[in-house]
Design a protein around this motif. Structure first.
Motif, PDB file in Angstrom:
ATOM      1  N   LYS A 187      53.027  22.185  33.824  1.00 17.61           N
ATOM      2  CA  LYS A 187      53.140  22.214  35.452  1.00 17.61           C
ATOM      3  C   LYS A 187      53.811  23.128  36.087  1.00 17.61           C
TER       4      LYS A 187
ATOM      5  N   VAL B 156      51.691  26.122  35.976  1.00 18.83           N
ATOM      6  CA  VAL B 156      50.523  26.238  37.173  1.00 18.83           C
ATOM      7  C   VAL B 156      50.902  26.223  38.606  1.00 18.83           C
ATOM      8  N   ALA B 157      52.143  25.826  38.900  1.00 18.01           N
ATOM      9  CA  ALA B 157      52.622  26.092  40.011  1.00 18.01           C
ATOM     10  C   ALA B 157      52.844  27.744  40.241  1.00 18.01           C
TER      11      ALA B 157
ATOM     12  N   ILE C 127      51.121  29.858  38.975  1.00 18.47           N
ATOM     13  CA  ILE C 127      49.726  30.460  39.259  1.00 18.47           C
ATOM     14  C   ILE C 127      49.649  30.183  40.576  1.00 18.47           C
ATOM     15  N   ALA C 128      49.752  29.109  41.324  1.00 19.79           N
ATOM     16  CA  ALA C 128      49.321  28.762  42.410  1.00 19.79           C
ATOM     17  C   ALA C 128      50.081  29.799  43.700  1.00 19.79           C
ATOM     18  N   ARG C 129      51.417  30.080  43.298  1.00 20.91           N
ATOM     19  CA  ARG C 129      52.085  30.850  44.182  1.00 20.91           C
ATOM     20  C   ARG C 129      51.585  32.293  43.987  1.00 20.91           C
ATOM     21  N   GLY C 130      50.757  32.755  42.913  1.00 22.84           N
ATOM     22  CA  GLY C 130      50.217  34.134  42.903  1.00 22.84           C
ATOM     23  C   GLY C 130      51.190  34.826  41.900  1.00 22.84           C
TER      24      GLY C 130
ATOM     25  N   VAL D 179      43.004  25.154  32.851  1.00 21.07           N
ATOM     26  CA  VAL D 179      43.090  25.820  34.366  1.00 21.07           C
ATOM     27  C   VAL D 179      43.973  27.427  33.882  1.00 21.07           C
TER      28      VAL D 179
ATOM     29  N   ARG E  55      42.117  31.110  34.210  1.00 19.15           N
ATOM     30  CA  ARG E  55      42.615  32.076  35.105  1.00 19.15           C
ATOM     31  C   ARG E  55      42.932  33.407  34.167  1.00 19.15           C
TER      32      ARG E  55
END
Lengths: 1050, 445
Positions: free
Chosen positions: A88, A91-92, A94-97, A124, A128
């Motif tokens: 988690k 992934v967070a 990755i989400a923030r770049g 995921v 990526r």
């Protein structure tokens, strides 16, 4: 804690059941990853060797431990909760770049983790970063490869999805293989995933194009709605120019369209628009000439419609009459209901289709739907208005009734206001101009200044387009010149300038008025416009012009560049017309300009001086100076920026930007003459089985021409009770036992899970056979095709209209209708001899009680071996049933000699539903997917009641459980006997004695739950009758009513 | 990304035809960036190769140019990509695409994403998205495959990924269990893709709200320039099993233009004007409709206004009175009046007969929360406005926007006749509610 951690195990139980034996082995093989011996799920584990390599790579590589040691540790732990937490957090990131690529080795080994959520998050991550870490990504591949072979369709699909999303070139061959295999998977869901994977592989390696096209071709032939949208999407990306692949599937796509999911609909409609432009004739061919004329002559005058009527006969006489291709009509008709879609993209797609393809008279229907979209989000409004603006130029009449919907509210965003203004301007004509101008007047008082400017321009355009209001508009604009807001004044000046150019003689007072304004207006563009006006028409204002020049000379140095240029311009013109008064001033201005900072102005000054001031050296040009400067200038044409934008396909990105976007497929021009329409014909394989001539004829009328597209999955299958008639046409055609492809496809596909698509597998072979057939039939077909084509298309249209979206419950009606006329037991085809490679299988509902299990329906199956060799070990395998349904297999048939037939009985508990039972029929060499679907009438056994019992039971089943229906008896239903025969043929019921001769009663029980089914037919004078069905199971009741109605009214 | 066409002589182009075609092979949505009101990218998701977030600079440029947040063009071309954005809840959803795709396709999808977030988290704010970033990611993963929409139906998504609830969050943290559906999603495979299988309720209920909105423009003198009624039927259906519902109207002819949830059987509507459908589980919009403009639209409120500025004076007069008009005997409630006053107005000193008013001297927005209109004592707002000293009289006319609600009334007169259920045995509780609201209701002065 350990116990709690095993919770997700439940999730896996379903899978576990299917995986069965293999599980145990897998577990034993992968001790590293299964310390807590929970059952395997989803995919089997990575092989131990790979893992070891991975671990050593991990610690040895060293480079990745830097910032994320804690995460790495969590991932390495054997607790799912820690792994999940780590994933988690990753992934967070990755989400923030944030870059998380250094964790790749630690993450990738969890690809075989049992926890579903961990696994999903690992996917995921993989998708990526796999591109960046190709070598390590390869380690995960074997997991997916194993997933591809899983018996569960969802796991197969998911494995293919992730595998194809990993952009690693080295696995291209693996992907290709996986896609090919999945394209012939029996599950439509997996096939859909295969279609999705095609563009992924294509963008990874365009070299694969040819092979991928083969797969696309195969998937295009698929009959399920689930696949249709996805494969057309793949088609559009990989080979949009291979229009020839569409021919055979055209009618099927048209017919499936309404049941395809929304996003697929958009793609299909756009593709079909292009297709239709290459294959059909322009439906407006007779008007196109006229249109051009009228547009030139009256940009905004006569009502177009009226004109057409007058001129039409004349043009019609000259050209040969236009007849719309039935396929063209089919497309228009099948897309029309989608205007009602809730999805704006679908509505827009249909609208553009109508705009580009429909006869002029029919395009109007889209206006209402487009106006509805304007209620939606402002982004949707923006796009829709852009398209409406383009359409409203070509087809003004269409939107005129909705004029008021384009009125502007102060709360609209500016970009929307401007677009609405554009539409209003396009819609303006003599009749509505006064209303529109009144509306424009209120806009001018708006607080949004950009919008006010646009409104003034719009007024200007109305004035140029509609001669009658030119003076009114001009006066209105002149009044605006005294507005307090300078922007308003400036914009008015610019527009007035353009208007005055049209008739300057009449308006010298306005020019004078504007000359006065130069003292107050500061906006450069407006000042420049005024100066240009005065210069241009200096002869109309001979006294004022030099005075203005004097003032301007004074302020020259402080002016903006565009104003300076116009001052030079004015000076030059005055010098030429009135050199006495202005000679010195001109010299002065030119001198100032000579030393200006702007080189443009310096150049201009030099150039003009040479041109107008006669010197010894002056060239030949100066003779013509007057002609050069004071030439009569054509009045500007104020036209919509949306004019001619319709050469882009409407609704497209390119249209919106008015520039060709990458990958835009040009909308082809209509062909001069239509290509051969027969390319869309789909052959009906093998007529030979039809016994009698009469039989065949009947079928010809009933059967939609393209038999293949007929029996797709549940949704389109049936219609509501209101429209049985044409439905029966399509239904019975495809179900009638004697026709191969019809019944074949029916039994294969009718179950909504559609697991049983054996056709795919054998397609290659079948193709060959079809080709042979083709040759022999070619002549005959060519003769017939033209004539048949029309008949069938008409019929098919009527069928389609009656397709309902999803009434799966009523599928059975289709079957029972075929039962009705014969009265004898009907045979259905389970496996055709071609598909079965010589093994033909038919079945019937024998209506005998199935002795081993009384609540099963007995199905009698007849095997015929048409090959030259014996078939061995005939048995059933792998039944796939709806929950609750059960199957009692027949005993295995050891040997079936060549040319022999054998009959067996099996039992199926359908749970009183008409869902199909799917299973595999296996021989010693092959497996065939087949399915049996019962008509509702076969789900019951006769019950023997007395008259009194009947009435008593009927009394208990009133209200909701009673269904009453009036009907008119068919011609042949002359007496009681026929009625009884027909009812009992439709449903397995027994007659109940009855005192009245006007009434027939029947009773039965459903096989599996034993609910009573009571049927009463009361005849009346003059062929009328009333049908009453009482049954606790309302669904059964409803379906039965329909079937009996059908049987009786024939 | 290097995949963009380079100008090449046409002869070369022809030779390269096979090569160039693959350049277009990156259709649909490439990446998604979420940008908050202050212009920060707080979430990014890529479905294909990664697109650098610097592509958003073009968006920020456009954002800067736009005077109002909603004036950013929905489609922004950049050298190698196209940016399509929607603005919802003060968040820009910026999709990056690389080649031709119908813009509405992307816009509609983005709105669907927002709807899904709202459905899952109750609100769709930056905080909610950040708190649930993993669920958001899982959702986006399921909603698009390779940039093409896969599962957008809320019922299917909820089978795949359970929405977070407080209870579940607590349980998850304790037990380490997951949000990911524990059952295999079968919805996508069924004939009724919008409905979950195995739905069970102890109380079976079906509620339908008929909500109508009046869009109107009233001119200075009080006459109606344009008025239309847009209606929706929102449903909340909690029924066990696979119920098959039919809903019929007393006066279906009123409905001029309709759009349906995909569950509605179109043919049945065409033939009998009956809505027949297997409903999705939970909340959904069954139908939206437009009442034909031939019918005269009843306007439930009237406004008397006098907003004037005198030449040379720094004062302006403001008078506003509201009254009920054609309300069919129902009370007009939740009335809210707002008006954008001219820029020259410095302050307003007003006196409401009921309710409260506010005036924002920066945005010049006047809003008056009236509440319920009492026909005996009409609400009014009177007083003066002060103008900038020395400023000339503004020549703009403010428009007055009105919001109101009328319970238990569908202003078009639409009435549901009956609602029947087939396919299941139990007797559900059925409820129908009517409401009329102001849509874009504007009075020009």
């Amino acid at each position: 804690m350990q116990k709690l951690l095993q919770l997700p195990v439940n999730a896996v139980n379903i899978v576990k059941g299917v995986q069965g034996v293999t599980q145990g082995q897998e577990e034993a093989l992968s001790p590293v990853l299964t310390p807590d011996s929970g059952p395997q799920n989803w995919y089997s584990a990575v092989q131990p060797e790979e893992l070891r390599h991975l671990r050593s790579g991990g610690t040895g590589g060293g480079g990745w431990g830097r910032g994320h040691d804690d995460l790495k540790e969590m991932l390495d732990s054997n607790k799912d909760s820690l792994k999940l937490e780590a994933m988690k957090r990753i992934v967070a990131m990755i989400a923030r770049g944030k870059n998380a690529s250094d964790l790749f080795p630690a993450v990738v080994k969890n690809v075989a983790c049992k926890n579903i959520e961990v696994k999903k998050l690992v996917y995921v991550y993989l998708v990526r970063y796999a591109e960046e870490q190709q070598d390590l990504a390869l380690l995960s591949i074997s997991t997916f490869q194993r997933g591809l072979k899983d018996p569960n369709q969802l796991i197969r699909a998911s494995a293919l999805r992730v595998l194809s999303s990993i952009r690693v070139t080295i696995i291209v061959p693996i992907m290709m293989l996986a896609i090919k295999e999945a394209a012939s998977d029996m599950s439509p869901y997996v096939r859909k995933t295969a279609a999705h994977a095609i563009p992924k592989l294509h963008s990874l390696d365009p070299e694969q194009k040819d092979q991928l096209i083969e797969v696309i071709e195969k998937l295009l032939a698929d009959k399920t709605t689930l696949v249709a949208g996805s494969v057309v999407m793949a088609f559009e990306e990989v080979c949009p120019d291979r229009i020839d692949l569409i021919h055979k599937n055209y009618r099927k796509l048209c017919n499936l369209l309404i049941d395809v999911e929304e996003w697929g609909q958009v793609v299909i409609i756009n593709m079909l628009t292009r297709y239709a432009r290459t294959q059909f004739l322009n439906p407006n061919i007779n008007e196109s000439l006229l249109e051009e004329n009228s547009e030139k002559a009256f940009y905004a005058s006569d009502d177009e419609e009226e004109e057409d009527k007058k001129a039409e006969p004349a043009t019609l006489a000259k050209r040969k009459p236009y007849v719309m291709d039935p396929d063209h009509r089919l497309l228009l008709r099948n897309t029309k209901p989608l205007l009602q879609s809730r999805n704006a993209a679908v509505v827009m797609a249909v609208a553009q289709l109508y705009f580009h393809l429909a006869p002029k008279a029919e395009v109007g229907i889209i206006a209402k739907a487009l106006v509805r979209l304007m209620r939606s989000h402002s982004e949707v409004q923006y796009v829709v208005l852009q398209n409406v603006a383009t359409m409203s130029i070509k087809r003004r009449g269409m939107f005129e009734p909705y004029l008021k919907s384009f009125y502007i509210r102060s709360t609209d965003p500016t970009q929307i206001k401007v677009l609405k203004l554009e539409v209003l301007t396009n819609l303006a004509n003599e009749t509505n101009i006064s209303t529109i101008l009144r509306e424009f007047q209120t806009y001018i008082k708006s607080m949004d200044k950009d919008f006010v400017a646009a409104s003034i321009q719009a007024i200007g355009r109305c004035a140029t387009n509609i001669g009658e209001v030119r003076d009114t508009c001009l006066n209105g604009l002149v009044q605006l010149l005294s507005n307090r807001d300078e922007l308003v004044v400036a914009e008015s000046v610019v527009v007035i300038k353009k208007l005055l150019q049209m008739q300057p003689e009449q308006h010298s007072d306005i020019i004078k008025h504007m000359a006065k304004l130069i003292d107050n207006i500061q906006v450069p563009m407006a000042r420049a416009s005024i100066l240009w006006l005065i210069g241009e028409y200096c002869e109309h204002v001979p006294k004022i012009a030099p005075d203005v020049l004097r003032k301007m000379a004074k302020s020259f140095t402080n002016e903006e560049d565009i104003v300076k240029l116009q001052i030079i311009n004015l000076a030059a013109k005055l010098y030429l017309t009135n050199s006495k008064q202005s000679k010195l001033l001109t010299q002065y201005v030119l001198n100032l300009a000579k030393y200006d900072q702007n080189y443009d102005i310096r150049d201009r000054a030099r150039f003009i001086r040479q041109l107008i001031v006669p010197t010894d050296k002056s060239g030949a040009l100066s003779k013509y100076a007057k002609k050069l400067f004071l030439a009569l200038k054509p009045a500007p044409v104020l036209e919509s920026p949306f004019k001619d934008r319709d050469h882009f396909q409407l609704g497209s990105l390119s249209h919106l930007l008015n520039a060709k976007a990458a990958g835009y497929q040009e909308l082809p021009n209509w062909p001069e003459s239509a290509p051969d329409p027969s390319v869309r014909n789909v052959e009906i394989p093998d007529w030979s089985k039809c016994s009698s001539r009469k039989d065949r004829k009947e079928k010809k009328v009933e059967k939609p021409f393209y038999s293949d597209s007929e029996g797709e999955s549940g949704p389109t299958e049936s219609a509501d009770s209101g429209n049985c008639e044409s439905d029966s046409g399509s239904g019975s055609a495809s179900a009638s036992g004697s026709d191969e492809s019809g019944s074949g496809s029916e039994s294969e596909e009718s179950g909504e899970e559609t697991e049983s698509d054996e056709e795919e597998e054998d397609e290659e072979e079948e193709k060959k056979k079809r080709k042979k057939l083709d040759k022999t039939k070619a002549k005959k077909q060519a003769e017939e095709s033209a004539e048949r084509c029309t008949i069938h298309t008409i019929h098919q249209i009527s069928c389609i209209i009656n397709f309902d979206q999803f009434d799966m419950n009523k599928i059975t009606s289709v079957f029972s209708q075929t039962l009705a006329p014969s009265g004898s037991i009907k045979m259905y085809e389970l496996l055709h001899r071609i598909k079965g490679e010589g093994l033909a299988v038919e079945y019937c509902f024998s209506r005998q009680p199935f002795s081993p299990e009384p609540n099963m329906v007995a199905v009698q199956i007849q095997f015929t071996n048409n090959t030259n060799s014996e078939t061995k070990n005939l048995h059933i395998e792998d039944p796939r049933l709806q929950s609750g349904m059960r199957i009692r297999e027949f005993a295995e048939i050891d040997v079936l000699a060549a040319g022999e037939s054998v009959t067996v009985v099996m039992g199926i508990d359908f749970c009183d539903s008409t869902q199909a039972a799917n299973f595999q029929l296996c021989t010693h060499t092959r497996k065939f997917f087949v399915s049996i679907q019962p008509p509702v009438g076969e789900l019951m056994t006769p019950a023997f009641l007395t008259e009194n019992d009947f009435k008593k039971e009927q009394g208990k089943l009133m209200g909701m459980n009673e269904i009453l229906e009036k009907l008119t008896l068919g011609e042949k239903c002359v007496n009681e006997h026929v009625i009884v025969e027909r009812v009992t043929a439709t449903a397995n019921l027994s007659r109940v004695p009855c005192g009245s001769d006007k009434e027939c009663r029947f009773a039965g029980k459903t096989v599996s739950s034993g609910c009573l089914v009571l049927v009463t037919v009361t005849t009346k004078e003059g062929g009328g009758a009333q049908l009453t069905v009482n049954c606790e199971k309302m669904l059964i009741g409803t379906m039965l009513v329909k079937d009996i109605l059908q049987a009786l009214s024939q | 990304m290097p995949n963009h066409p380079v100008p090449v002589p046409s002869s070369v182009l022809a030779a390269l035809k096979n090569k160039t075609i693959h350049l277009s092979a990156a259709k649909m949505i490439h990446s998604l960036f979420l940008v908050n009101a202050s212009g920060d990218i707080f979430l990014e998701k890529h479905w294909k190769s990664v697109v650098s977030r610097s592509v958003c600079d073009y968006f920020f440029e456009a954002l800067e140019r736009a005077t109002e947040p909603e004036n950013v063009p929905p489609v922004i071309p950049t050298p190698h990509h196209y940016l399509i954005n929607v603005l919802r809840h003060r968040i820009y959803f910026v999709a990056v695409i690389q080649s031709e795709v119908p813009p509405l396709f992307v816009i509609e999808f983005l709105h669907r994403v927002v709807d899904t977030f709202q459905d899952y988290f109750g609100v769709c704010t930056e905080a909610a998205i950040k708190d649930n970033v993993v669920v958001v990611y899982e959702l986006l993963e399921e909603m698009l495959d390779n940039g093409f929409p896969l599962a957008t139906e809320s019922n299917i998504l909820k089978e795949l990924i359970k929405p977070p609830t407080i209870l579940r969050t607590v349980v998850n943290t304790i037990t380490g269990s997951t949000n990911v559906g524990e059952q295999l999603p079968t919805g996508q495979l069924s004939v009724v893709p919008w409905r979950r299988t195995g739905v069970k309720y102890t109380n079976n209920e079906a509620y339908f709200d008929v909500i109508e909105e009046i869009d109107a423009i009233i001119d200075k003198s009080g006459s109606t320039i344009t008025a239309e009624i847009q209606g929706v039927i929102d449903a909340c259906v909690k029924l066990t099993g696979m119920p098959d519902l039919t809903l019929s109207f007393m006066n279906p002819r009123l409905l001029d233009d309709v759009s349906f949830h995909p569950c509605v059987r179109f043919k049945r509507w065409e033939a009998e004007r009956i809505l027949s459908f297997i409903p999705p589980d939970g909340n959904f919009r069954l139908l939206s409709y437009h009442v034909s403009s031939q019918n005269l639209v009843a306007i439930p409120v009237y406004v008397k206004h006098n907003i004037s500025f005198r030449e040379g004076s720094s004062q302006g007069r403001f008078e506003l009175t509201l009254g009920p008009k054609q309300t069919m005997g129902k009370a007009v409630e939740s009335v809210l009046v707002s008006s954008q006053l001219p820029r020259g107005v410095l302050n307003a000193n007003l006196n409401p007969s009921q309710g409260t008013y506010t005036f924002d001297p920066v945005t010049k927005l006047l809003s008056w929360d009236v509440g319920k209109i009492n026909p005996q004592k009409l609400p009014s707002l009177k007083g003066s406005m002060s103008l900038q000293a020395g400023a000339s009289k503004p020549d703009e006319n403010p428009t007055i926007n009105i919001q109101f609600k009328i319970q238990q009334l569908a202003i078009s007169g639409l009435k549901v006749n009956r609602l029947d259920m087939y396919g299941e045995k139990y007797k559900p509780f059925k409820g129908i509610k009517y409401m009329t609201k102001a849509g874009k209701f504007q009075v020009r002065t």
